[in-house]
Write a protein that holds these residues in place. Structure first.
Motif, PDB file in Angstrom:
ATOM      1  N   PRO B 261       4.750  10.346   1.415  1.00 29.29           N
ATOM      2  CA  PRO B 261       3.570   9.497   1.616  1.00 29.29           C
ATOM      3  C   PRO B 261       3.332   8.601   0.402  1.00 29.29           C
ATOM      4  CG  PRO B 261       2.912  11.711   1.053  1.00 29.29           C
ATOM      5  CD  PRO B 261       4.405  11.742   1.170  1.00 29.29           C
ATOM      6  N   SER B 262       2.522   7.571   0.586  1.00 27.28           N
ATOM      7  CA  SER B 262       2.177   6.700  -0.538  1.00 27.28           C
ATOM      8  C   SER B 262       1.217   7.420  -1.473  1.00 27.28           C
ATOM      9  CB  SER B 262       1.502   5.428  -0.029  1.00 27.28           C
ATOM     10  OG  SER B 262       2.356   4.767   0.848  1.00 27.28           O
ATOM     11  N   GLY B 263       1.281   7.038  -2.738  1.00 27.20           N
ATOM     12  CA  GLY B 263       0.296   7.506  -3.703  1.00 27.20           C
ATOM     13  C   GLY B 263       0.391   8.976  -4.043  1.00 27.20           C
ATOM     14  N   LEU B 264       1.592   9.527  -3.970  1.00 26.83           N
ATOM     15  CA  LEU B 264       1.752  10.941  -4.301  1.00 26.83           C
ATOM     16  C   LEU B 264       1.757  11.105  -5.827  1.00 26.83           C
ATOM     17  CD1 LEU B 264       2.172  13.415  -2.487  1.00 26.83           C
ATOM     18  CD2 LEU B 264       4.595  13.267  -3.002  1.00 26.83           C
ATOM     19  N   VAL B 265       0.962  12.056  -6.321  1.00 23.02           N
ATOM     20  CA  VAL B 265       0.899  12.322  -7.756  1.00 23.02           C
ATOM     21  C   VAL B 265       1.469  13.711  -8.005  1.00 23.02           C
ATOM     22  CG1 VAL B 265      -0.593  12.559  -9.756  1.00 23.02           C
ATOM     23  CG2 VAL B 265      -1.113  10.851  -8.001  1.00 23.02           C
ATOM     24  N   VAL B 266       2.501  13.776  -8.855  1.00 17.75           N
ATOM     25  CA  VAL B 266       3.129  15.057  -9.151  1.00 17.75           C
ATOM     26  C   VAL B 266       2.990  15.345 -10.637  1.00 17.75           C
ATOM     27  CG1 VAL B 266       5.262  16.378  -9.091  1.00 17.75           C
ATOM     28  CG2 VAL B 266       4.766  14.759  -7.276  1.00 17.75           C
ATOM     29  N   SER B 267       2.455  16.507 -10.960  1.00 12.74           N
ATOM     30  CA  SER B 267       2.229  16.906 -12.355  1.00 12.74           C
ATOM     31  C   SER B 267       1.494  15.803 -13.120  1.00 12.74           C
ATOM     32  CB  SER B 267       3.543  17.231 -13.071  1.00 12.74           C
ATOM     33  OG  SER B 267       4.316  18.082 -12.276  1.00 12.74           O
ATOM     34  N   GLY B 268       0.498  15.197 -12.497  1.00 13.32           N
ATOM     35  CA  GLY B 268      -0.315  14.192 -13.155  1.00 13.32           C
ATOM     36  C   GLY B 268       0.297  12.811 -13.217  1.00 13.32           C
ATOM     37  N   THR B 272       7.144   7.240  -8.262  1.00 12.53           N
ATOM     38  CA  THR B 272       7.567   5.862  -7.991  1.00 12.53           C
ATOM     39  C   THR B 272       8.521   5.822  -6.810  1.00 12.53           C
ATOM     40  OG1 THR B 272       9.306   6.183  -9.596  1.00 12.53           O
ATOM     41  CG2 THR B 272       7.326   5.052 -10.359  1.00 12.53           C
ATOM     42  N   VAL B 273       7.930   5.927  -5.621  1.00 13.58           N
ATOM     43  CA  VAL B 273       8.731   5.758  -4.407  1.00 13.58           C
ATOM     44  C   VAL B 273       8.041   4.724  -3.540  1.00 13.58           C
ATOM     45  CG1 VAL B 273       9.719   8.067  -4.373  1.00 13.58           C
ATOM     46  CG2 VAL B 273       7.523   7.662  -3.283  1.00 13.58           C
ATOM     47  N   ALA B 274       8.784   4.205  -2.535  1.00 15.19           N
ATOM     48  CA  ALA B 274       8.210   3.166  -1.687  1.00 15.19           C
ATOM     49  C   ALA B 274       7.008   3.683  -0.901  1.00 15.19           C
ATOM     50  CB  ALA B 274       9.275   2.625  -0.725  1.00 15.19           C
ATOM     51  N   GLY B 275       7.032   4.956  -0.528  1.00 17.85           N
ATOM     52  CA  GLY B 275       5.914   5.532   0.205  1.00 17.85           C
ATOM     53  C   GLY B 275       5.914   5.141   1.666  1.00 17.85           C
ATOM     54  N   ASN B 276       4.770   5.353   2.311  1.00 13.81           N
ATOM     55  CA  ASN B 276       4.599   5.070   3.745  1.00 13.81           C
ATOM     56  C   ASN B 276       5.384   6.004   4.644  1.00 13.81           C
ATOM     57  OD1 ASN B 276       2.681   3.052   3.921  1.00 13.81           O
ATOM     58  ND2 ASN B 276       4.184   1.474   3.375  1.00 13.81           N
ATOM     59  N   GLY B 277       5.926   7.065   4.082  1.00 19.39           N
ATOM     60  CA  GLY B 277       6.620   8.035   4.918  1.00 19.39           C
ATOM     61  C   GLY B 277       5.643   9.036   5.503  1.00 19.39           C
ATOM     62  N   ASN B 278       6.182   9.976   6.280  1.00 25.11           N
ATOM     63  CA  ASN B 278       5.302  10.922   6.945  1.00 25.11           C
ATOM     64  C   ASN B 278       5.860  12.339   6.819  1.00 25.11           C
ATOM     65  OD1 ASN B 278       3.764  12.423   8.687  1.00 25.11           O
ATOM     66  ND2 ASN B 278       3.596  10.792  10.194  1.00 25.11           N
ATOM     67  N   PRO B 279       5.240  13.173   5.974  1.00 29.19           N
ATOM     68  CA  PRO B 279       5.762  14.533   5.781  1.00 29.19           C
ATOM     69  C   PRO B 279       5.742  15.355   7.069  1.00 29.19           C
ATOM     70  CG  PRO B 279       3.939  14.083   4.270  1.00 29.19           C
ATOM     71  CD  PRO B 279       4.033  12.926   5.180  1.00 29.19           C
ATOM     72  N   LEU B 280       4.799  15.048   7.959  1.00 26.17           N
ATOM     73  CA  LEU B 280       4.726  15.819   9.208  1.00 26.17           C
ATOM     74  C   LEU B 280       5.932  15.566  10.103  1.00 26.17           C
ATOM     75  CD1 LEU B 280       1.026  15.730  10.343  1.00 26.17           C
ATOM     76  CD2 LEU B 280       2.315  17.540   9.232  1.00 26.17           C
ATOM     77  N   LEU B 281       6.552  14.389   9.923  1.00 29.75           N
ATOM     78  CA  LEU B 281       7.737  14.068  10.714  1.00 29.75           C
ATOM     79  C   LEU B 281       8.812  15.136  10.531  1.00 29.75           C
ATOM     80  CD1 LEU B 281       9.410  12.148  12.408  1.00 29.75           C
ATOM     81  CD2 LEU B 281       9.928  10.876  10.347  1.00 29.75           C
ATOM     82  N   TRP B 282       9.001  15.581   9.277  1.00 30.47           N
ATOM     83  CA  TRP B 282       9.979  16.633   9.017  1.00 30.47           C
ATOM     84  C   TRP B 282       9.627  17.891   9.800  1.00 30.47           C
ATOM     85  CZ3 TRP B 282      14.600  17.979   6.975  1.00 30.47           C
ATOM     86  CH2 TRP B 282      14.834  19.334   6.798  1.00 30.47           C
ATOM     87  N   GLN B 283       8.350  18.243   9.755  1.00 28.74           N
ATOM     88  CA  GLN B 283       7.956  19.478  10.438  1.00 28.74           C
ATOM     89  C   GLN B 283       8.254  19.391  11.928  1.00 28.74           C
ATOM     90  OE1 GLN B 283       4.183  21.168   9.459  1.00 28.74           O
ATOM     91  NE2 GLN B 283       4.210  20.416   7.367  1.00 28.74           N
TER      92      GLN B 283
END
Lengths: 194, 589, 111
Positions: B261-268, B272-283
């Motif tokens: 997804p867009s705007g993902l923050v990891v360890s603060g 830097t990825v394009a985003g707009n993906g959907n984690p639920l799609l994998w599920q």
């Protein structure tokens, strides 16, 4: 005991083993590409905006024409074999192989243009799905070419020994090849036009 | 083998075989063999090895849960600084063990043994076929599976270790650019899926095309029906996971954002990825396979149990037709229940109502099959052989697994039970004392066919009762822990949560039961290998069974049957009134 | 079917005509695209053309117009599950009934 129904058909199913096998394989391929098209739908519906006109319609249309023509030459390769015309069969099979290669050359120019502009799969979800779908489709083209090369080269010897089985092999290759064409028929509007 | 009419002795038939066929070298005969029996045995050996390996991973995890932070005895010192410094397990290593335990047990252990092993060895024999429809593809599918297994094992030795995002590999956790193990996991999965696809094409074609004369579909042994439906599940449900695997591989290797997804923050730090993906799609794509996969695990087990119950009750199966229709319906329904694994993802009530309904409906055919098997026991004079003990245990164990699944299929209950040990208890009852017991039953039952020797009954009896008691002590307390709210996948069992205080003591019970279960596999291993050499030699039909595999010599030579088998009757004609003996085989007029 | 040389000879004409029709349809879909129709209409038109072309390939080149029942059966099953796979995930991701916060967030609720 030998394995039955390799060449002749089983009376109650009307099929030989290879025919059922290739269709089952294509069924699994339908689900493979189906999942990717489903991915496309979800990504597109979920995207704030979806790019238009990123790809060259001309190159896409040319590749569509190439693949459709290769489908015709493929089915003719099978038909001429059925009519016992070995020379014409070879000609058509070589033509199919050449058209497949032409498709890949075209694809190479398309890919390198986008990569040159920095539009790789990492650029956006559109390019991600574009490269994944066409890349997987391209691998299928390569796979088909490997099989055709085998049937043009060492595999062709079977025609002398067992013409019916060889015709079955050409038919199975054809079914696969038409499926690859069919996938492209959907890929072209979905990626290039819409 | 055309001129052969009667050759009873095994040795004689093999000698004859050699006289007429060209002698294959060692490599072609035992390693790169195209004979379905050799491939079946290769699958079975590899599958059993991975079952033991995957179970060992769990025994190590159970030490950490029983005695958190204490050095692991025996092997702790050998695990290395990256995994367990001073023998004390690191949380990362615990996660690796958990993810790989699930992956190995499902994809490298149970399915290869149930489908690749038993399916390959038994199914063509039961059809009266000389081999599978595509022997070379059969060989390729074993070796692709083997490659997948090697890839998975290798990932333990990479920097950063094996995959550690659970066997479900949910993004975005699984797609974060940390350890390489996940990439190896994906490559391994693509191998395993390809292998399964090739196998399923082969199985379906063989069943449709290579049935012996007279063997109509309603005369097929139930085991063949189970394999048939299983193959369709593999054929049509696995490709979406292959697609998902490719997409996740693209996310990890080519920098795409299919599941990010867009705007993902990891360890603060923002990612830097394009985003707009959907984690639920994998599920969705994952469970589109992984729910049918549950039936891939269970259906062959039901098939094995049916064969053994019919044989040891000396009665026809009760409701054979109802079982067949149920298994077909079960296979169909298994494609439209998958999102009951996803009630917690915030789906709306309309879709959740749909999936709850389909989930309740799919329990009906399972209950019909189980009831039919139970009723088959009624009024029988049961032979309590070792395979029968395991087959009988399957019934209540699978019953517990199935019934505890109902609350998980209903969203209101699932919300509380999701991700707790209750879930672990539920699906392990289905797969471990359920399916794996059925697989043991199958090993004891068909061992004489594969080797010409019988396994030892005393060792089998010890193996059964020891395993049966221990395995229930492992999984029954998990229901208590889960209902108490204890979460799964906790490195220390969740000691920081107050509500777990009274539940953690069960980890000791589970731990000792698990290690006990390990000990009780030793008689099986001894029995297995010693019986190959010193087991009691048997004739071609030691169990006095009715299906076609018992017509072939034990072990069957290349091409399986000495004469072309012809089928005259239904699969389980035991104790036919007026017959001279209490079994009337399919192959006898 | 399709195995007798005389039969095959007759179908050669069909193959050529279908090939030509496919090329014509390709031209039509490209031209329709140049008209810059509204997006929903454009998608409908393009998909109708693609389905027509696909059916022609399947029916004629792949001989599905006259196949055996086992192949029809396997493909029917595949198509049913394909439809499930194409539409159920998107329905589930976008189902906001009973979850007001998600409904207000609209199509991006999955994130």
């Amino acid at each position: 005991m030998e394995i039955p129904y390799i060449v002749e058909t089983r009376p109650d199913t009307g099929l030989h083993n290879g025919k059922l096998g290739i269709w089952l394989f294509l069924a699994s391929e339908v689900m493979l590409f189906g999942a990717l098209f489903s991915t496309y739908i979800i990504l597109r519906v979920g995207a704030p905006e979806w790019p238009h006109g990123e790809l060259s319609v001309l190159l896409g249309a040319i590749n569509t024409v190439i693949l459709i023509s290769s489908s015709v030459t493929m089915v003719m390769a099978w038909a001429s074999l059925k009519m016992n015309d070995w020379g014409t069969h070879r000609l058509y099979l070589v033509a199919t192989f050449a058209l497949a290669a032409l498709f890949l050359v075209n694809k190479y120019f398309e890919y390198s243009e986008h990569l040159g502009k920095g539009e790789g799969p990492w650029h956006s979800t559109f390019f991600a799905i574009y490269f994944t779908l066409t890349g997987l489709h391209g691998l299928h083209i390569v796979g088909g070419m490997v099989v055709m090369a085998y049937l043009l080269g060492p595999g062709a010897k079977m025609w002398k020994k067992n013409p019916d089985q060889f015709a079955n092999r050409i038919e199975a290759t054809g079914l696969y090849w038409h499926f690859v064409d069919l996938v492209w028929i959907f890929l072209f509007p979905v990626l290039y036009l819409l | 083998m055309d001129n052969v009419t009667t050759h009873e002795s095994v040795a004689h038939s093999q000698a004859h075989d050699h006289a007429h066929h060209e002698e294959l070298g060692f490599w072609r005969k035992y390693v790169f063999s195209v004979d379905h029996k050799v491939i079946g045995i290769q699958y079975a050996f590899t599958g059993l090895f991975f079952l033991l390996f995957g179970f060992t991973l769990m025994m190590i995890m159970r030490w950490q849960l029983a005695y958190p932070g204490r050095p692991i005895p025996l092997i702790g010192a050998w695990l290395g600084q990256d995994r367990a410094p001073m023998g004390i397990m690191l949380p990362e290593f615990y996660n690796q063990l958990g993810a790989m335990h699930g992956t190995i047990m499902v994809f490298l252990g149970v399915v290869p043994l149930a489908v690749g092993g038993f399916g390959n060895f038994v199914m063509p024999l039961q059809l009266g076929a000389p081999d599978m429809a595509f022997p070379k593809i059969n060989m390729v599918s074993y070796w692709v599976y083997f490659l997948g297994g090697v890839t998975m094992l290798t990932s333990f030795f990479l920097k950063g270790g094996a995959a550690q995002s659970g066997w479900t590999s949910y993004p975005p956790l699984a797609t974060l650019p940390i350890a390489n193990g996940q990439t190896m996991w994906l490559i391994g999965m693509i191998f395993l899926i390809t292998s399964s696809l090739l196998g399923s094409i082969n199985f379906i074609t063989t069943i449709v095309q290579l049935r012996a004369k007279g063997l109509s579909f309603m005369r097929l042994p139930f085991f063949v029906w189970a394999q048939f439906v299983t193959s369709f599940l593999l054929l049509l449900a696995f490709p979406p996971l292959e697609a998902a695997g490719v997409l996740q591989l693209m996310d990890r290797v080519a920098g795409t954002s299919f599941f990010m997804p867009s705007g993902l923050v990891v360890s603060g730090r923002p990612l830097t990825v394009a985003g707009n993906g959907n984690p639920l799609l994998w599920q969705h794509l994952f469970w589109f396979l992984a729910h049918p996969e549950v039936y891939v695990l269970v259906l062959p087990a039901m098939g094995i149990v049916s064969e053994i119950i019919a044989n040891n009750t000396r009665k026809p199966l009760w409701g054979y037709k109802a079982m067949v229709y149920s298994v077909v319906f079960l296979g169909f329904m298994s494609f439209i229940v998958w999102a009951h694994h996803m009630f917690m993802t915030g789906m709306g009530t309309a879709m959740s109502a749909f999936f709850q309904t389909t989930t309740m409906i799919i329990s009906i055919p399972s209950v019909i099959i189980l009831t039919a098997l139970l009723l088959s026991l009624w009024g029988a004079s049961i032979r309590f052989t070792t395979p029968m003990l395991f087959a009988l245990a399957f019934l209540p164990m699978f019953g517990i697994g199935g019934l505890t699944g109902l609350p998980l299929g209903l969203a209101p209950a699932d919300i509380h039970l999701h991700d707790t040990y209750y879930v672990i208890g539920h699906f392990h009852y289905v797969v471990a004392p359920g399916t794996i017991f059925a697989l043991f039953a199958g090993v004891y039952h068909w061992f004489p066919k594969a080797t010409g020797k019988k396994m030892n009954e005393t060792l089998g009896w010890i193996h059964f009762w020891g395993s049966f008691i221990c395995i229930n002590l492992v999984f029954m307390p998990m229901f208590i822990q889960g209902l108490g709210g204890m979460n799964r996948r906790m490195y220390d069992g969740g000691a920081q949560y107050a509500h777990n205080a009274g539940l953690l003591k069960w980890n000791l019970v589970i731990g000792f039961a698990a290690w006990g279960l390990g000990v009780f596999q030793i008689p099986f291993i001894i029995n297995f290998f010693s019986s190959i050499k010193w087991g009691k030699a048997v004739d071609k039909n030691p169990w006095e069974a009715t299906t076609l595999e018992w017509l072939a010599p034990s072990p069957p030579g290349h091409g399986n049957f000495l004469t072309e088998p012809i089928v005259y009757r239904n699969p389980y004609e035991y104790s036919v009134p007026g017959a001279a003996k209490d079994f009337s085989p399919q192959f006898e007029a | 079917m399709h195995s007798d040389p005389a039969e095959v000879k007759k179908s050669v004409r069909t193959y050529m005509m279908v090939g030509a029709a496919l090329l014509v349809f390709t031209a039509i879909t490209v031209i329709a695209n140049q008209l810059h129709l509204a997006v929903p209409l454009a998608i409908t038109v393009a998909l109708i053309i693609a389905v027509t072309k696909g059916s022609m390939v399947a029916a004629v080149f792949m001989h599905l117009s006259a196949e055996k029942k086992w192949i029809y059966g396997a493909l029917l099953l595949t198509v049913v599950f394909l439809i499930v796979l194409m539409f159920v995930p998107i329905l589930t991701v976008n189902d906001g009934i009973g979850t007001p916060t998600r409904a207000s967030a609209g199509a991006h609720a999955g994130h």
